[in-house]
Design a protein around this motif. Structure first.
Motif, mmCIF file in Angstrom:
data_model
loop_
_atom_site.group_PDB
_atom_site.id
_atom_site.type_symbol
_atom_site.label_atom_id
_atom_site.label_comp_id
_atom_site.label_asym_id
_atom_site.label_seq_id
_atom_site.Cartn_x
_atom_site.Cartn_y
_atom_site.Cartn_z
ATOM 1 N N VAL A 81 -12.617 -15.554 24.988
ATOM 2 C CA VAL A 81 -12.503 -16.973 25.325
ATOM 3 C C VAL A 81 -13.573 -17.359 26.334
ATOM 4 O O VAL A 81 -14.258 -18.389 26.185
ATOM 5 N N ALA A 126 -16.501 -19.917 25.637
ATOM 6 C CA ALA A 126 -16.497 -21.139 26.449
ATOM 7 C C ALA A 126 -17.822 -21.306 27.197
ATOM 8 O O ALA A 126 -18.375 -22.416 27.268
ATOM 9 N N ASP A 134 -13.842 -29.579 30.946
ATOM 10 C CA ASP A 134 -12.657 -28.995 30.298
ATOM 11 C C ASP A 134 -12.847 -27.513 30.021
ATOM 12 O O ASP A 134 -11.922 -26.714 30.196
ATOM 13 N N LEU A 145 -10.785 -24.302 31.379
ATOM 14 C CA LEU A 145 -10.264 -23.254 30.505
ATOM 15 C C LEU A 145 -10.639 -21.874 31.031
ATOM 16 O O LEU A 145 -9.806 -20.951 31.036
ATOM 17 N N GLN A 202 1.436 -25.086 20.687
ATOM 18 C CA GLN A 202 1.051 -26.505 20.740
ATOM 19 C C GLN A 202 1.972 -27.280 21.677
ATOM 20 O O GLN A 202 1.519 -28.156 22.423
ATOM 21 N N LEU A 253 0.948 -26.373 25.238
ATOM 22 C CA LEU A 253 -0.302 -27.040 25.606
ATOM 23 C C LEU A 253 -0.092 -28.530 25.816
ATOM 24 O O LEU A 253 -0.765 -29.149 26.646
ATOM 25 N N PHE A 276 -9.451 -31.051 24.149
ATOM 26 C CA PHE A 276 -8.038 -30.734 23.899
ATOM 27 C C PHE A 276 -7.722 -30.808 22.407
ATOM 28 O O PHE A 276 -6.962 -29.987 21.882
ATOM 29 N N VAL A 288 -8.730 -27.635 20.839
ATOM 30 C CA VAL A 288 -7.805 -26.543 21.156
ATOM 31 C C VAL A 288 -6.615 -26.567 20.192
ATOM 32 O O VAL A 288 -6.223 -25.530 19.636
ATOM 33 N N TYR A 324 -7.667 -25.274 16.762
ATOM 34 C CA TYR A 324 -7.725 -23.819 16.624
ATOM 35 C C TYR A 324 -6.327 -23.207 16.569
ATOM 36 O O TYR A 324 -6.075 -22.292 15.788
ATOM 37 N N VAL A 325 -5.420 -23.717 17.401
ATOM 38 C CA VAL A 325 -4.061 -23.165 17.471
ATOM 39 C C VAL A 325 -3.313 -23.397 16.164
ATOM 40 O O VAL A 325 -2.509 -22.558 15.735
ATOM 41 N N PHE A 336 -13.255 -19.915 17.561
ATOM 42 C CA PHE A 336 -12.136 -19.852 18.493
ATOM 43 C C PHE A 336 -10.821 -19.425 17.845
ATOM 44 O O PHE A 336 -9.966 -18.856 18.525
ATOM 45 N N TYR A 359 -7.845 -16.909 19.333
ATOM 46 C CA TYR A 359 -6.445 -17.311 19.516
ATOM 47 C C TYR A 359 -5.504 -16.327 18.825
ATOM 48 O O TYR A 359 -4.480 -15.921 19.407
#
Length: 577
Positions: free
Chosen positions: A206, A210, A284, A288, A384, A387, A399, A402, A405-406, A492, A496
């Motif tokens: 990550v 990032a 952001d 992270l 989710q 988050l 966001f 994110v 990806y999740v 990403f 995850y």
């Protein structure tokens, strides 16, 4: 995720002075995430009884106070039941100890060889009485006579079988505890350690991704800023030449004016998009990275817990081995100050201490495995929801990525359209800058003076801008393509899945379940060992007591009456059948 490039810019047909390096194109990814399926062990744990309470993990995240209390109650009831059983069992052991060997036998903690009063004399074997011959018959009866009771063969064999059974149960329980301790380490603790290592790997991935995204984002912002900065001198040239950078009427001059005007216009549009879309991107991403660093620091505490688990398993197995040695000594009838000191001062205190810890850990691991299984039945959905509680920490469009990806790249990010528009606008700027470079890149300063009617100083500024814009356009082109690639699903999403699916659910929760199961088995069979602790001690012989009861007095009186001539013979051993 597939980014599309849509723009209406048409390449101008005009004289080109040189062939330039083509701009990079973004190739959409064909990556398809592997769907997650909860392991059977996690599903089975998730479906364990909750005694009328919910097992929906999401209620713990965004449910109300009552829903949260209902979920927590459901996962702690089982732990409370286990803890209650342990407490009742401990109390039962204490009560049995207080009742003594005469009432509950070996359950009080010692093996005592039975006497004739507790056994049977059906075989015809009598009671051996050893007494001194008193000078006064009355004194001989009042003071009592030492008596040694002999037991029959059947009672002795039954007692021997009981001793062997008690010691066998103790040894088998010890073996089960040792095996469970090995499984506790080999499957549970190792899985827990692997989970920590996988989390650390995920954190490293990550942070690497990032930082790469931050660099690419800042490169885009920097390139846009450099282009805008270099437009300042040429804007001054425009002002000095009645608002035109190339004021002559030739066809090439007209093309230079058109391309330059479109370039400056689109640079302004690109600036607005960059400030609106990418300005908070780096912020952001840095948040992270900070979050992952905190998680990494927390893993140091998990490492300490890992070593505590290893210490518990090693010490517990060592104590069990010492107890088995004690059983061997007891079998051989060895009992001295050294063995007693080892048992009472070291082995038993440590064993009971670690047994209490085992019961407590069993309850905690049950709660953790239940909550972990509830989460890992649908980790993407629950992640989710988690988050969503921290959405305010993200200031820009990151966001949305994110969540993208999740979700396994199924929920299109809210900022996707902005990135597509940014990429499209950057492409327009790049192509206009390329066109300007093709028109003037190979033209010497004197040629620009003649072509556009500028002074040498003004032509130098224009020439510098043209050459600089060419280099920056390729830098911006690489940064935009690189940013789109790094934001793609294949960058990403695997991170995850490594972080959550593999490390947390497969390794972590499965390891917690193994730790709970083995800890519970260790606790139960350790309690059985305490119940059968009499196996640790040599057989206790009954105390030799004075025969002062009415029955023995009658036997002695009968002997005195039948043997009057022996009253003065001194001390003798008399066997009464």
């Amino acid at each position: 995720m597939e980014f599309l490039t849509n723009h209406n810019h048409t390449t101008h047909s005009h004289h080109r002075y040189r062939h330039l390096e083509p701009l990079l194109d973004y190739t959409p990814s064909t990556y398809i995430p592997e769907p997650y399926t909860a392991p059977n062990s996690i599903s089975a744990t998730h479906n364990q009884p909750r005694y009328g309470h919910t097992n929906d993990f999401e209620t713990l995240i965004d449910g109300g106070e009552d829903a949260t209390r209902d979920y927590i109650t459901g996962i702690i009831i089982g732990a409370l039941i286990i803890l209650s059983v342990a407490v009742v069992w401990f109390l039962a052991i204490v009560i049995l100890k207080c009742m003594g060997e005469k009432k509950v036998g070996f359950l009080a903690g010692r093996l005592i060889r039975p006497t004739a009063t507790t056994g049977s004399s059906s075989k015809g074997e009598g009671v051996e009485v050893v007494m001194p011959s008193p000078s006064n018959p009355e004194d001989g009866i009042d003071e009592g006579v030492p008596v040694n009771h002999a037991i029959d063969t059947e009672t002795e064999e039954k007692f021997t079988r009981s001793v062997h059974l008690i010691r066998a149960i103790f040894i088998l329980s010890a073996i089960v505890v040792i095996i469970s301790g090995g499984v506790f380490y080999g499957k549970g603790v190792v899985s827990f350690k692997n989970s920590i290592d996988e989390v650390r790997l995920g954190i490293d991935l990550v942070q690497t991704a990032a930082r790469k995204t931050i660099d690419l984002t800042e490169n885009v912002i920097q390139a846009e800023g450099d282009i805008e900065e270099e437009l300042v001198p040429t804007a001054q040239v425009e002002q000095e030449n009645n608002g035109e950078i190339c004021g002559l009427d030739s066809e090439v001059s007209a093309q230079v004016r058109t391309v330059y005007v479109e370039l400056t216009k689109n640079v302004d549009l690109l600036k607005e998009m960059v400030e609106g879309s990418l300005a908070s991107f780096s912020h952001d991403l840095k948040n992270l990275i900070t979050l992952t660093e905190k998680v990494d620091s927390g893993l140091d505490q998990a490492d300490i817990f890992f070593y505590i688990l290893i210490t518990i398993s090693v010490v517990l197995i060592g104590l069990i081995v010492a107890m088995l040695v004690g059983v061997f000594f007891a079998w051989k009838g060895v009992s001295n100050c050294v063995t007693k000191a080892m048992q009472y001062a070291i082995i038993w205190p440590l064993f009971i201490f670690f047994l209490v810890l085992s019961w407590l850990f069993a309850t905690l691991f049950l709660i953790a495995s239940l909550a972990g299984s509830d989460f890992c039945v649908n980790p993407d959905k629950n992640t989710q929801a988690i988050l969503g509680q921290d959405e305010d920490e993200f200031q820009g469009i990151f966001f949305g990525f994110v969540i993208f990806y999740v979700s396994g790249c199924t929920i299109q990010p809210a900022g996707e359209e902005e990135i597509i528009a940014l990429a499209s606008q950057a492409r327009v700027v790049l192509e206009y800058a390329h066109d300007l470079t093709e028109l003037l890149g190979e033209v010497p300063i004197a040629g620009i003076v003649a072509l556009c009617g500028l002074t040498i100083q003004q032509a130098t500024a224009v020439k510098k801008f043209v050459n600089f814009s060419h280099d920056v356009t390729h830098l911006l082109n690489r940064a935009i393509v690189g940013l789109r690639e790094v934001l793609a699903c294949e960058t990403f999403n695997p991170i995850y899945t490594t972080f959550v699916h593999k490390a947390l659910c497969i390794e972590g929760v499965s390891g917690l379940k193994s730790i709970f199961t083995t800890t519970l088995i260790i606790s139960i069979f350790s309690m059985i060992m305490i119940m059968f602790r009499a196996a640790l001690y040599p057989i206790k012989e009954p105390d030799v007591k004075l025969a002062s009861s009415d029955e023995n007095a009658m036997e002695v009186a009968k002997y005195n009456e039948d043997s009057p001539g022996e009253k003065d013979a001194g001390d003798e051993q008399v066997v009464v059948y």
